[in-house]
Design an enzyme around this catalytic site. Structure first.
Site, mmCIF file in Angstrom:
data_model
loop_
_atom_site.group_PDB
_atom_site.id
_atom_site.type_symbol
_atom_site.label_atom_id
_atom_site.label_comp_id
_atom_site.label_asym_id
_atom_site.label_seq_id
_atom_site.Cartn_x
_atom_site.Cartn_y
_atom_site.Cartn_z
ATOM 1 N N GLN A 1 0.811 -1.212 0.000
ATOM 2 C CA GLN A 1 0.000 0.000 0.000
ATOM 3 C C GLN A 1 0.844 1.262 0.000
ATOM 4 O O GLN A 1 0.330 2.352 -0.216
ATOM 5 C CB GLN A 1 -0.937 0.011 1.208
ATOM 6 C CG GLN A 1 -0.232 0.232 2.541
ATOM 7 C CD GLN A 1 -1.171 0.261 3.725
ATOM 8 O OE1 GLN A 1 -1.711 -0.764 4.099
ATOM 9 N NE2 GLN A 1 -1.371 1.433 4.300
ATOM 10 N N CYS A 7 -5.037 0.571 3.564
ATOM 11 C CA CYS A 7 -5.102 -0.840 3.960
ATOM 12 C C CYS A 7 -6.504 -1.406 3.797
ATOM 13 O O CYS A 7 -6.687 -2.573 3.440
ATOM 14 C CB CYS A 7 -4.637 -1.003 5.403
ATOM 15 S SG CYS A 7 -5.625 -0.096 6.620
ATOM 16 N N HIS A 156 -5.942 -0.899 11.574
ATOM 17 C CA HIS A 156 -5.355 -1.466 10.361
ATOM 18 C C HIS A 156 -6.229 -2.627 9.897
ATOM 19 O O HIS A 156 -6.734 -3.394 10.721
ATOM 20 C CB HIS A 156 -3.939 -1.955 10.672
ATOM 21 C CG HIS A 156 -3.148 -2.400 9.485
ATOM 22 N ND1 HIS A 156 -3.059 -1.671 8.317
ATOM 23 C CD2 HIS A 156 -2.394 -3.523 9.276
ATOM 24 C CE1 HIS A 156 -2.278 -2.308 7.456
ATOM 25 N NE2 HIS A 156 -1.874 -3.436 8.012
ATOM 26 N N ASN A 177 -0.649 -9.216 5.043
ATOM 27 C CA ASN A 177 -0.605 -7.769 5.224
ATOM 28 C C ASN A 177 -0.460 -7.070 3.872
ATOM 29 O O ASN A 177 -0.184 -7.712 2.849
ATOM 30 C CB ASN A 177 0.573 -7.405 6.141
ATOM 31 C CG ASN A 177 0.368 -6.098 6.875
ATOM 32 O OD1 ASN A 177 -0.538 -5.328 6.568
ATOM 33 N ND2 ASN A 177 1.221 -5.836 7.853
#
Length: 210
Positions: A1, A7, A156, A177
Site C-alpha cells: 500500500q 489498507c 489497520h 498484510n
C-alpha cells in the site's frame, strides 16, 4: 500500500478476489485504486483511511469493482474517479456482504466456507511492525506495549487467509498484510488465535459475488 493509508482497500479487494477464484478457478487482480478514488460518498477517505464495509457498499451501489487492467494501476495516492465506461468492463459484482460473529470457531468456519476474510486489528506495537517469523503471540505482544484486543483500538485492516497449528500445539491465523512482501514472512504473519491477539476476531467481514 506504500505511504497511502489504503489498507482497507486491500482487505476489501482481497476477500472479493478470493471469492472470484473460488467461483472461476482463475486469479483476477481487482482495483484497490478504484476504491481509493471513488468510495468517498460512502464514508471512506482515500489515503486517509476507510472501512471495508463502506467499500462493499460502494461496489454494490456502483455496479461492481473493476479490474486493475481496466481501471489502471495502484498509484499510492488519491486520484480522480473514473469508474465508468470501459473501466467497468469485467467488474466483479457483489450480491451482499456480511460480518462474521466474533469467535475463533466462526472465523475458522468462514475461512473454510468462504475464503479470505477481511479483519480489523491493532497494528501499533513496534513488535508487529518488525515481525519477521514465528507465531506472534501474547508474550511477544507484551514486550513493547500491549497489542490491544478491544474493537476501539483497531487501526489497520488485513486479510486472514487460513489457520494452522505448530508442532507444540500453538494455534495461529495466517495473516496477509498490505506492507509488501518485504514485511514479515514474504508479506505474511502467523498470529496466535487463542487470545484474540490484536483483535483479529472482533470484526471480520466478507463479500459474496452475484
Amino acid at each position: 500500500q506504500g505511504s497511502c493509508g489504503s489498507c482497507w482497500t486491500f482487505g476489501t479487494v482481497g476477500t472479493i478476489e478470493g471469492q472470484l477464484y473460488r467461483k472461476t478457478g482463475e486469479l483476477h487482480q481487482l482495483s484497490e485504486q478504484a476504491l481509493v478514488d471513488c468510495s468517498w460518498n460512502m464514508g471512506n477517505n482515500g489515503c486517509d483511511g476507510g472501512e471495508d464495509v463502506f467499500g462493499y457498499m460502494w461496489i454494490m451501489q456502483g455496479g461492481g469493482l473493476p479490474t486493475t487492467e481496466a481501471y489502471g494501476p495502484y498509484l499510492n495516492a488519491d486520484g480522480m474517479c473514473h469508474a465508468d465506461g470501459d473501466a467497468m468492463h469485467g467488474a466483479a459484482k457483489l450480491d451482499y456482504f456480511a460480518r462474521v460473529p466474533p469467535s475463533v470457531s466462526f472465523l475458522k468456519y468462514a475461512l473454510a466456507e468462504v475464503g479470505p476474510i477481511s479483519v480489523s486489528i491493532d497494528a501499533t506495537p513496534p513488535s508487529f511492525y518488525y515481525y519477521a517469523s514465528g507465531v506472534y503471540d501474547s508474550p511477544m505482544v507484551g514486550e513493547d506495549g500491549e497489542c490491544k484486543a478491544d474493537p476501539g483500538s483497531s487501526d489497520h485492516i488485513v486479510l486472514i487467509v487460513g489457520y494452522g497449528q505448530e508442532e507444540d500445539g500453538t494455534e495461529y491465523w495466517i495473516l496477509r498484510n498490505s506492507w509488501s512482501k518485504y514485511w514479515g514472512s514474504e508479506g505474511y504473519m502467523k498470529i496466535a488465535s487463542d487470545q484474540n491477539a490484536c483483535g483479529v476476531t472482533n470484526n471480520p467481514t466478507f463479500a459474496v459475488l452475484k
